[in-house]
Scaffold this active site. Structure first.
Site, PDB file in Angstrom:
ATOM      1  N   GLY A  95       0.804  -1.211   0.000  1.00 21.05           N
ATOM      2  CA  GLY A  95       0.000   0.000   0.000  1.00 21.05           C
ATOM      3  C   GLY A  95       0.836   1.260   0.000  1.00 21.05           C
ATOM      4  N   ASP A 209      -5.223  -6.961   8.686  1.00 17.17           N
ATOM      5  CA  ASP A 209      -5.130  -7.244   7.244  1.00 17.17           C
ATOM      6  C   ASP A 209      -4.655  -8.677   7.036  1.00 17.17           C
ATOM      7  OD1 ASP A 209      -5.427  -6.644   4.568  1.00 17.17           O
ATOM      8  OD2 ASP A 209      -3.407  -5.838   4.344  1.00 17.17           O
TER       9      ASP A 209
END
Length: 776
Positions: A95, A209
């Protein structure tokens, strides 16, 4: 467009998305009814939608950043030096940053690491704050199942970076599916992931996550939890700069919890939910929710409102390929095959406890889930031990069933006492029939073994010098035995096939492949006629044929035959046995010989799993470690390869009696040390390898030739061309006695000798050897 026209375009676009792509054109033509503007705008939206990336698999933060921040060209980091490390390859994108493979570059010692560098286009104050936050989290975590932080800093152009432990492995579910791990082993592996997450929770870190790509499993079968980039710290005493910003919803949508989707408070219960989703996919091969379009709004509604199917029901689902480029059709057969089971048996294993365990972890309300990851893992352990689990109602009937399963012997004894007068006669008759059948089979096998041994003893007695003279050659003896088997055993086909296979294997052991191959093929034809294809005798003979073909250098047919053996074994012994381990090892070695390192590694890991599960397969476990070490060396990971090869050498010390492969294992470790310029230890290991080969198999054995080739290469690298030439010429002499002309394994010896001669001033002779190698 007017606001009214825009709403009309949006409505037509949304309706078109819900239809099959093949029928969208007709639908648009009918829905727009001659309105060219409406048709043009709706088609434009659809074209853009089809070209767009499948962002549902990416972090929402990444999508937002890419849309909002200016894109800039990624700097060419590969080849650059950062701190003590040189970046050698790009591993992937996250990310916030890009991850690179790097190697220690200061010649102090060899080590591979992963370095994560902030992307230039995302280099903002918020990103730097999050990067420092990830570094703070990783610095506080030291667990064998969590990738470790090693260092950190900023590049010469002021980009933050982290140096992390490099994990060589495969994504969690891919690892389990590739090795066809059964349900029990998947659950044990899952509990190791739970242990890592629980450890993080104890240090006030929520991962949030958890998904298969963030868990890699090493070649040793150890899972490693990665990527704490969007983790949350719970410690109220830390400064605000180290707490996660709550205004940005950070998640991977397909693995998100309801509270993440709704933007509510994130707690340890969030990780419990994500682990539940992971376990669901691990057991069933499917994700929990059926989503047809992949749109974020549909995914959000499914997560918050849709109840997932019970895992035991989901395994029967047929899932057609979606628009994802990597999607495939999933059927009950493919799911069960990946778990080494049949569909009906897999449904039975999942129904009951596992259904309830998974669904409890995935409750929509956090308060109804397991109180902690530890409690979740403990329930899985209780299921594996046959104990009552928290997820099931604590009824009398449920506890009774569990009690009976745990104490089968005691309960069975009580039942037998109660019904002895009724069942005694039936049991006696049934057991008598079973015993009679087993006795008949054992007697037949014993009689066959006696007949085979008798024939072989007669064959050996024919070596009496008074009958044949003093120079009786083994090859002549075997040829006579094969001819006698054709005549004397014609009315005993099962004995004849066993004798032919034995003689054929003996020819192969003498490197007389052309004499041995026809006999093994004849044996195989007989076994197929007597027993069919799905029989242990047939599989054994096919394995022997494949092994001879590989030794002969006929790799194509050898590979095809080995894969056929594995198909047969998957039906005869779904969980694997000693013969399965041996076949996997043979296939892995063949694939490595053919330069297919990734395939070889996968098969070797399968062999390692099977051998550790099966009693008496320690030889194959030791050999699997050796093959895994060779693959790592092939990839340039010399230190990782050295560790695996040393483990293999130690494992071979437990193999009794000593095996032919032991000399090659010592040679492989010596070759690895040679590549690291550790010549003194390598020299000693090469000497041991030569001595071991000569002791076990004499001076003229193929393995001895291979060892001498690599030994000669070591002296070439030391620039001692005289000693190198001596060893390589010796190797060629051995190979000429043991292998047919043009055998693939001789190419390396010829090429190395050619180079040595050229470097030593004998260019013309060296050229001849190089040309011979190039022909092969």
């Amino acid at each position: 467009m007017t606001p009214e026209q825009y709403e009309q375009v949006k409505a037509v676009f949304q309706s078109a998305l819900d239809r099959n792509p093949e029928t969208r054109a007709d639908f648009l033509a009918a829905a727009c009814n001659g309105d060219d503007l409406l048709l043009r705008e709706a088609q434009s939206l659809l074209e853009f939608h089809e070209r767009a990336e499948n962002f549902i698999e990416k972090s929402a933060f990444t999508i937002g950043a890419r849309q909002l921040l200016k894109q800039e060209a990624e700097p060419a980091f590969v080849g650059r030096r950062i701190g003590q490390y040189e970046l050698t390859a790009k591993l992937g994108n996250g990310g916030m940053g890009t991850v690179y493979l790097a190697a220690r570059a200061d010649d102090q010692f060899q080590k591979l690491v992963a370095i994560k560098i902030v992307k230039r286009e995302l280099d903002t104050d918020e990103t730097r704050r999050r990067f420092r936050h990830e570094r703070q989290i990783l610095a506080s975590l030291d667990h064998p199942n969590i990738a470790r932080l090693l260092d950190g800093g900023t590049t010469s152009d002021d980009l933050p970076y982290l140096v992390m432990e490099y994990v060589e492995g495969h994504a969690f579910t891919q690892y389990c599916n590739d090795l066809k791990l059964p349900t029990t082993e998947r659950l044990n592996l899952f509990r190791k992931v739970c242990a890592a997450v629980h450890y993080a929770h104890q240090r006030l870190v929520i991962h949030r996550d958890i998904k298969p790509s963030n868990i890699l499993v090493t070649v040793h079968g150890s899972p490693k939890l990665l990527d704490f980039g969007i983790a949350k710290l719970l410690d109220p005493q830390l400064p605000d700069s180290l707490h996660t910003a709550t205004e940005v919803r950070l998640m991977t949508p397909e693995y998100a919890s309801p509270e993440q989707v709704r933007g509510e408070e994130i707690t340890t219960a969030t990780d419990v939910y994500l682990l539940g989703v992971l376990l669901y996919e691990l057991l069933t091969g499917h994700r929990p929710y059926r989503v047809t379009s992949g749109r974020p709004d549909e995914m959000a509604r499914a997560i918050c409102e849709q109840d997932p199917e019970r895992p035991s029901t989901a395994v029967s689902r047929i899932e057609e390929p979606t628009n994802h480029k990597d999607a495939t059709r999933v059927t009950p057969e493919t799911v069960s095959h990946e778990r080494g089971d049949d569909p009906a048996n897999l449904r039975k294993k999942l129904s009951g406890d596992l259904d309830n365990i998974v669904l409890k972890a995935m409750q929509k309300e956090p308060s109804r889930r397991y109180a902690s990851v530890e409690e979740f893992s403990e329930d899985v352990r209780r299921h594996l031990a046959g104990l009552p689990v928290i997820a099931r109602p604590d009824t009398l009937s449920y506890r009774t069933v569990k009690f009976v399963r745990r104490h089968r012997v005691g309960v069975a004894a009580g039942v037998v006492v109660g019904i002895a007068l009724i069942a005694g006669l039936i049991a006696t008759v049934w057991q008598g029939r079973v015993a009679a059948r087993e006795r008949d089979v054992a007697r037949m096998e014993r009689e066959k073994a006696v007949r085979v041994n008798s024939f072989l003893q007669e064959m050996l007695s024919s070596a009496d010098p008074s009958k044949k003279g003093v120079n009786v050659k083994a090859a002549d003896l075997l040829a006579d035995a094969a001819r006698r088997a054709d005549i004397d055993l014609v009315e005993q086909p099962e004995v004849q096939a066993a004798v032919r296979r034995t003689i054929g294997n003996t020819f192969g052991g003498l490197n007389l492949f052309n004499q041995g191959e026809p006999l093994i093929r004849q044996s195989l034809a007989t076994h197929r006629q007597l027993y069919g294809n799905d029989h242990r005798e047939t599989a054994t003979t096919m394995f022997d044929l494949a092994r001879l073909l590989r030794a002969k250098g006929e790799f194509d047919e050898a590979e095809t035959t080995l894969r056929q053996v594995l198909e047969i074994k998957s039906r005869l012994a779904p969980a694997g046995d000693v013969e399965t381990a041996a076949t996997l090892i043979e296939l892995s070695a063949l694939l490595f010989q053919r330069g297919r390192g990734e395939e070889s590694e996968l098969v070797a890991r399968q062999a390692l799993v099977v051998s550790r599960r099966v009693v008496g397969a320690n030889l194959y476990g030791a050999t699997a470690l050796n093959l895994l070490g060779l693959v790592q060396e092939y990839r340039g990971n010399l230190s990782g390869a050295e560790q695996l090869l040393r483990e293999s050498v130690e494992a071979f010390k437990q193999v009794n009696p000593p095996h032919v492969t032991e000399a090659l294992v010592l040679m492989n470790l010596a070759t690895n040390l040679t590549s690291q310029s550790k010549y003194d230890e390598a020299d000693k290991l090469f000497q041991r390898a030569v001595e071991r080969s000569n002791l076990l198999f004499g001076p003229n054995h193929p393995n001895g030739g291979i060892v001498l080739t690599h030994y000669g290469r070591m002296y070439y690298l030391k620039h001692d061309y005289v000693k190198a030439e001596q060893l390589l010429r010796h190797a060629i002499t051995v190979q000429q006695k043991t292998w047919p002309v043009g055998h693939p394994e001789t190419a390396q010896t010829l090429a190395t000798l050619g180079i040595v001669l050229a470097r030593g001033g004998k260019s013309e002779e060296g050229e001849r050897y190089l040309r011979d190698a190039l022909k092969i």
